[in-house]
Motif scaffolding. Structure first.
Motif, mmCIF file in Angstrom:
data_model
loop_
_atom_site.group_PDB
_atom_site.id
_atom_site.type_symbol
_atom_site.label_atom_id
_atom_site.label_comp_id
_atom_site.label_asym_id
_atom_site.label_seq_id
_atom_site.Cartn_x
_atom_site.Cartn_y
_atom_site.Cartn_z
ATOM 1 N N VAL A 186 0.855 -1.183 0.000
ATOM 2 C CA VAL A 186 0.000 0.000 0.000
ATOM 3 C C VAL A 186 0.893 1.236 0.000
ATOM 4 O O VAL A 186 2.095 1.163 0.291
ATOM 5 C CB VAL A 186 -0.952 0.021 1.218
ATOM 6 C CG1 VAL A 186 -1.871 -1.185 1.208
ATOM 7 C CG2 VAL A 186 -0.178 0.090 2.526
ATOM 8 N N LYS A 187 0.296 2.355 -0.323
ATOM 9 C CA LYS A 187 1.047 3.608 -0.415
ATOM 10 C C LYS A 187 1.791 3.892 0.889
ATOM 11 O O LYS A 187 1.227 3.809 1.969
ATOM 12 C CB LYS A 187 0.085 4.756 -0.726
ATOM 13 C CG LYS A 187 0.760 6.111 -0.866
ATOM 14 C CD LYS A 187 -0.270 7.179 -1.169
ATOM 15 C CE LYS A 187 0.385 8.551 -1.271
ATOM 16 N NZ LYS A 187 -0.620 9.614 -1.544
ATOM 17 N N GLY A 188 3.074 4.220 0.762
ATOM 18 C CA GLY A 188 3.868 4.579 1.929
ATOM 19 C C GLY A 188 4.597 3.430 2.586
ATOM 20 O O GLY A 188 5.365 3.645 3.537
ATOM 21 N N ASP A 189 4.379 2.194 2.117
ATOM 22 C CA ASP A 189 5.096 1.050 2.691
ATOM 23 C C ASP A 189 6.603 1.241 2.547
ATOM 24 O O ASP A 189 7.089 1.810 1.559
ATOM 25 C CB ASP A 189 4.687 -0.247 1.985
ATOM 26 C CG ASP A 189 3.407 -0.840 2.559
ATOM 27 O OD1 ASP A 189 2.900 -0.312 3.566
ATOM 28 O OD2 ASP A 189 2.916 -1.834 1.994
ATOM 29 N N VAL A 190 7.332 0.754 3.547
ATOM 30 C CA VAL A 190 8.795 0.823 3.523
ATOM 31 C C VAL A 190 9.347 -0.597 3.654
ATOM 32 O O VAL A 190 9.013 -1.311 4.600
ATOM 33 C CB VAL A 190 9.345 1.703 4.662
ATOM 34 C CG1 VAL A 190 10.875 1.723 4.630
ATOM 35 C CG2 VAL A 190 8.794 3.119 4.556
ATOM 36 N N ILE A 191 10.164 -0.991 2.690
ATOM 37 C CA ILE A 191 10.827 -2.298 2.731
ATOM 38 C C ILE A 191 12.273 -2.059 3.151
ATOM 39 O O ILE A 191 13.009 -1.318 2.484
ATOM 40 C CB ILE A 191 10.780 -2.993 1.355
ATOM 41 C CG1 ILE A 191 9.326 -3.206 0.923
ATOM 42 C CG2 ILE A 191 11.521 -4.323 1.399
ATOM 43 C CD1 ILE A 191 9.183 -3.649 -0.523
ATOM 44 N N VAL A 192 12.652 -2.645 4.270
ATOM 45 C CA VAL A 192 14.006 -2.471 4.795
ATOM 46 C C VAL A 192 14.792 -3.754 4.544
ATOM 47 O O VAL A 192 14.369 -4.841 4.953
ATOM 48 C CB VAL A 192 13.985 -2.145 6.301
ATOM 49 C CG1 VAL A 192 15.411 -1.973 6.827
ATOM 50 C CG2 VAL A 192 13.166 -0.882 6.559
ATOM 51 N N VAL A 193 15.926 -3.604 3.871
ATOM 52 C CA VAL A 193 16.780 -4.756 3.546
ATOM 53 C C VAL A 193 18.115 -4.572 4.274
ATOM 54 O O VAL A 193 18.985 -3.822 3.812
ATOM 55 C CB VAL A 193 17.015 -4.873 2.030
ATOM 56 C CG1 VAL A 193 17.788 -6.154 1.722
ATOM 57 C CG2 VAL A 193 15.695 -4.839 1.272
ATOM 58 N N PRO A 194 18.304 -5.233 5.417
ATOM 59 C CA PRO A 194 19.569 -5.072 6.147
ATOM 60 C C PRO A 194 20.729 -5.732 5.393
ATOM 61 O O PRO A 194 20.531 -6.596 4.535
ATOM 62 C CB PRO A 194 19.306 -5.803 7.473
ATOM 63 C CG PRO A 194 17.830 -6.043 7.521
ATOM 64 C CD PRO A 194 17.370 -6.117 6.104
ATOM 65 N N GLN A 195 21.941 -5.315 5.733
ATOM 66 C CA GLN A 195 23.121 -5.984 5.186
ATOM 67 C C GLN A 195 23.478 -7.185 6.056
ATOM 68 O O GLN A 195 23.241 -7.192 7.263
ATOM 69 C CB GLN A 195 24.303 -5.014 5.134
ATOM 70 C CG GLN A 195 24.182 -3.986 4.024
ATOM 71 C CD GLN A 195 25.508 -3.312 3.731
ATOM 72 O OE1 GLN A 195 26.479 -3.485 4.460
ATOM 73 N NE2 GLN A 195 25.549 -2.542 2.656
ATOM 74 N N ARG A 196 24.049 -8.187 5.412
ATOM 75 C CA ARG A 196 24.433 -9.390 6.147
ATOM 76 C C ARG A 196 25.549 -9.082 7.135
ATOM 77 O O ARG A 196 26.420 -8.245 6.878
ATOM 78 C CB ARG A 196 24.912 -10.474 5.178
ATOM 79 C CG ARG A 196 23.800 -11.139 4.396
ATOM 80 C CD ARG A 196 24.340 -12.309 3.606
ATOM 81 N NE ARG A 196 25.358 -11.879 2.648
ATOM 82 C CZ ARG A 196 26.130 -12.707 1.965
ATOM 83 N NH1 ARG A 196 26.032 -14.016 2.158
ATOM 84 N NH2 ARG A 196 27.008 -12.243 1.092
ATOM 85 N N LYS A 197 25.491 -9.780 8.254
ATOM 86 C CA LYS A 197 26.589 -9.694 9.212
ATOM 87 C C LYS A 197 27.762 -10.527 8.700
ATOM 88 O O LYS A 197 27.642 -11.262 7.720
ATOM 89 C CB LYS A 197 26.118 -10.179 10.580
ATOM 90 C CG LYS A 197 25.004 -9.310 11.166
ATOM 91 C CD LYS A 197 24.514 -9.864 12.495
ATOM 92 C CE LYS A 197 23.387 -9.007 13.047
ATOM 93 N NZ LYS A 197 22.844 -9.537 14.323
ATOM 94 N N LEU A 198 28.867 -10.464 9.379
ATOM 95 C CA LEU A 198 30.112 -11.058 8.883
ATOM 96 C C LEU A 198 29.967 -12.537 8.560
ATOM 97 O O LEU A 198 30.375 -12.996 7.497
ATOM 98 C CB LEU A 198 31.229 -10.847 9.914
ATOM 99 C CG LEU A 198 32.618 -11.319 9.482
ATOM 100 C CD1 LEU A 198 33.058 -10.619 8.204
ATOM 101 C CD2 LEU A 198 33.630 -11.086 10.606
#
Length: 200
Positions: A186-198
């Motif tokens: 829906v409008k305004g959704d935020v998809i957060v994709v973290p970076q992998r840890k070591l």
């Protein structure tokens, strides 16, 4: 018997009074059709459509604005404009014969969502209404090799202003062993994709 008749008459008057009150409150809009009647001169009787600029044009009365006015106000103004052409004040009736067509709001062609973190093209992304999480990620060019695909977050703010956070495992979704990939955005959704840890 007379009491019963009075009661019936009173009940019949209720809807009439209600309709009259509604007519007084209604404000004329462009596209409405007004029915004009002048008792002293039937040649002036006609229907008049309210133009997009909110005006109507009538013989003798000329062009004048009616949009935003009540039916009673339009009637009084018309009688005043016609008065110079009559020996006595004319009897004018104005009624609403048709309402302007009400246009349904058109759905937006795209909605804005946001992808943050380890995506190939993070930022604001315009997607079609009804697009899914997987489609939005694909539209953003996919994820980088450093994306922590098992820790994807979908952040959504509800109508009350509260943020809801949904955790998704994109690896499991791609293998078909978990749901969530078909989640409609829906409008305004935020998809957060973290970076992998070591060693993740």
């Amino acid at each position: 018997m007379s009491i019963l008749r009075r009661l019936v008459a009173a009940l019949l008057l209720v809807p009439i009074v209600a309709l009259a009150a509604q007519a007084q409150e209604y404000r004329v809009q462009p596209g409405d059709v007004l029915q004009i009647e002048v008792l002293e001169d039937a040649t002036l009787n006609r229907s008049a459509i309210v133009l997009p600029d909110g005006q109507i044009t009538l013989p003798v009365a000329g062009t004048f604005r009616v949009a935003g006015r009540s039916i009673a106000q339009v009637q009084d103004d018309l009688a005043r404009r016609l008065a110079p052409g009559f020996a006595a004040a004319p009897t004018v009736f104005v009624s609403l014969s048709a309402l302007a067509p009400r246009q349904e709001p058109t759905p937006p062609r795209t909605i804005a969502i946001f992808i943050l973190g380890a995506a190939n093209t993070p930022g604001k992304v315009e997607v079609a209404p009804g697009s899914t999480l997987l489609q939005a990620i694909a539209q953003a060019g996919g994820l980088t090799p450093f994306a922590a695909k098992k820790r994807i977050q979908l952040r959504r703010v509800d109508k009350a202003g509260n943020e809801q956070i949904y955790k998704l495992d994109l690896d499991a979704i791609e293998r078909g062993v978990a749901g969530g990939g078909s989640t409609r955005l829906v409008k305004g959704d935020v998809i957060v994709v973290p970076q992998r840890k070591l060693f993740e």
